[in-house]
Design a protein around this motif. Structure first.
Motif, short mmCIF file in Angstrom:
data_model
loop_
_atom_site.label_atom_id
_atom_site.label_comp_id
_atom_site.label_asym_id
_atom_site.label_seq_id
_atom_site.Cartn_x
_atom_site.Cartn_y
_atom_site.Cartn_z
N VAL A 24 0.90 -1.33 0.10
CA VAL A 24 -0.14 -0.17 -0.02
C VAL A 24 0.85 1.22 0.07
CG1 VAL A 24 -1.69 1.35 1.38
CG2 VAL A 24 -2.16 -1.00 1.10
N ARG A 25 1.94 1.49 0.84
CA ARG A 25 2.89 2.51 0.77
C ARG A 25 3.34 2.62 -0.41
NH1 ARG A 25 4.21 0.00 5.73
NH2 ARG A 25 6.13 -0.77 5.07
N HIS A 26 3.75 1.59 -1.30
CA HIS A 26 4.45 1.48 -2.61
C HIS A 26 3.26 2.03 -3.59
CE1 HIS A 26 8.45 0.38 -1.52
NE2 HIS A 26 7.92 -0.48 -0.76
N ILE A 27 2.25 1.76 -3.32
CA ILE A 27 1.28 2.30 -4.27
C ILE A 27 1.14 3.81 -4.07
CG2 ILE A 27 -1.35 2.46 -4.62
CD1 ILE A 27 -1.50 -0.47 -3.93
N ILE A 28 0.96 4.26 -2.94
CA ILE A 28 0.92 5.85 -2.73
C ILE A 28 2.18 6.50 -3.04
CG2 ILE A 28 1.03 7.39 -0.98
CD1 ILE A 28 -0.78 5.43 0.80
N ASP A 72 3.84 11.80 -12.93
CA ASP A 72 3.81 13.17 -13.53
C ASP A 72 2.42 13.31 -13.64
OD1 ASP A 72 6.40 13.37 -12.99
OD2 ASP A 72 6.90 12.53 -15.24
N GLU A 73 1.44 12.33 -14.28
CA GLU A 73 0.25 12.74 -14.66
C GLU A 73 -0.68 12.45 -13.61
OE1 GLU A 73 -0.16 13.19 -17.84
OE2 GLU A 73 1.81 13.15 -18.18
N THR A 74 -2.15 13.09 -13.65
CA THR A 74 -3.06 12.91 -12.71
C THR A 74 -3.56 11.47 -12.42
OG1 THR A 74 -3.64 15.14 -13.37
CG2 THR A 74 -5.14 13.92 -11.98
N THR A 75 -3.34 10.59 -13.52
CA THR A 75 -3.90 9.36 -13.20
C THR A 75 -2.87 8.49 -13.82
OG1 THR A 75 -5.21 9.32 -15.38
CG2 THR A 75 -6.49 9.97 -13.43
N ILE A 76 -3.09 7.23 -13.25
CA ILE A 76 -2.00 6.33 -13.71
C ILE A 76 -2.80 4.97 -14.06
CG2 ILE A 76 -1.53 5.59 -11.56
CD1 ILE A 76 1.32 4.58 -12.38
N SER A 77 -2.38 4.25 -15.15
CA SER A 77 -3.27 3.05 -15.41
C SER A 77 -2.92 2.06 -14.59
CB SER A 77 -2.69 2.55 -17.03
OG SER A 77 -1.53 1.99 -16.95
N LEU A 78 -3.80 1.00 -14.29
CA LEU A 78 -3.47 0.29 -13.19
C LEU A 78 -2.54 -0.64 -13.81
CD1 LEU A 78 -4.46 -1.36 -10.92
CD2 LEU A 78 -6.13 -2.65 -12.07
N SER A 79 -2.25 -1.09 -14.96
CA SER A 79 -1.26 -1.79 -15.50
C SER A 79 0.09 -1.22 -15.23
CB SER A 79 -1.25 -2.43 -16.88
OG SER A 79 -1.16 -1.08 -17.70
N ARG A 80 0.25 0.02 -15.42
CA ARG A 80 1.54 0.72 -15.03
C ARG A 80 1.96 0.88 -13.56
NH1 ARG A 80 3.50 6.79 -17.24
NH2 ARG A 80 5.53 6.68 -16.18
N LEU A 81 0.67 1.06 -12.83
CA LEU A 81 0.93 1.17 -11.45
C LEU A 81 1.10 -0.39 -10.90
CD1 LEU A 81 0.50 2.70 -8.82
CD2 LEU A 81 -1.85 1.81 -8.71
N THR A 82 0.93 -1.45 -11.30
CA THR A 82 1.23 -2.69 -11.03
C THR A 82 2.65 -2.93 -11.24
OG1 THR A 82 -1.05 -3.35 -11.48
CG2 THR A 82 0.77 -5.28 -11.16
N ARG A 83 3.02 -2.52 -12.51
CA ARG A 83 4.45 -2.71 -12.94
C ARG A 83 5.46 -1.85 -12.00
NH1 ARG A 83 2.46 -1.96 -17.86
NH2 ARG A 83 3.43 0.41 -18.01
N SER A 84 5.06 -0.67 -11.92
CA SER A 84 6.00 0.28 -11.06
C SER A 84 5.86 -0.51 -9.52
CB SER A 84 5.48 1.63 -10.90
OG SER A 84 5.46 2.17 -12.01
N VAL A 85 4.85 -0.84 -8.89
CA VAL A 85 4.92 -1.27 -7.77
C VAL A 85 5.74 -2.60 -7.44
CG1 VAL A 85 3.41 -2.26 -5.80
CG2 VAL A 85 2.88 0.03 -6.94
N SER A 86 5.27 -3.54 -8.61
CA SER A 86 6.42 -4.74 -8.55
C SER A 86 7.65 -4.55 -8.66
CB SER A 86 5.75 -5.63 -9.60
OG SER A 86 5.96 -5.14 -10.90
N ALA A 87 8.41 -3.39 -9.14
CA ALA A 87 9.58 -3.13 -9.39
C ALA A 87 10.12 -2.77 -7.89
CB ALA A 87 10.12 -2.13 -10.34
N LEU A 88 9.19 -2.45 -6.91
CA LEU A 88 9.67 -1.93 -5.66
C LEU A 88 9.45 -3.04 -4.50
CD1 LEU A 88 7.77 1.49 -5.72
CD2 LEU A 88 10.31 0.83 -5.93
#
Length: 134
Positions: A43-47, A54-70
């Protein structure tokens, strides 16, 4: 020793002055719920990702990729399932994120500044992220 550089404001013009958006926790139950949600590393990594995006919204797939890298995850699909069925509803319930899972699913930080002080949330997530990475 961890360097303290959280004094700068979040890198986004969507933020309001913290004097205008106090942390509103009306009951001990809501305080417990907020800390319970924020105690989860994913959850903390999602936030964290949402704060850094940079954008107001983020796609769920991009969010998933970014969090999985952390974080260490079994698979991205399991992380995505946890995000959809557990993390996003809990974050939405306490007023930190909003999301739309229809069509092209996307997530964004809630503009409901009356629920959580965004500067406080930013400091908490940034400090925790640096601590977990060191």
């Amino acid at each position: 020793m961890v360097e303290d550089d959280c004094s700068e404001l979040p890198p986004d013009s969507r933020w309001t002055d913290s004097a205008d958006s106090p942390l509103v926790i009306d009951t001990a139950d809501s305080l417990s719920r907020t800390f319970s949600v924020l105690s989860d590393e994913e959850v903390r990594h999602i936030i964290y990702v949402l704060l850094r995006h940079d954008e107001t919204t983020i796609s769920l797939s991009r969010l998933t990729r970014s969090v999985s890298a952390l974080v260490t995850v079994e698979s991205r699909s399991l992380l995505r399932d946890r995000m959809v069925h557990r993390h996003l509803p809990r974050l939405g319930f306490i007023g930190i994120v909003d999301y739309d899972l229809t069509g092209d699913p996307h997530v964004w930080l809630s503009t409901n500044a009356d629920i959580v002080d965004k500067d406080l949330l930013y400091d908490l997530v940034e400090r925790t992220h640096r601590y977990e990475r060191n």
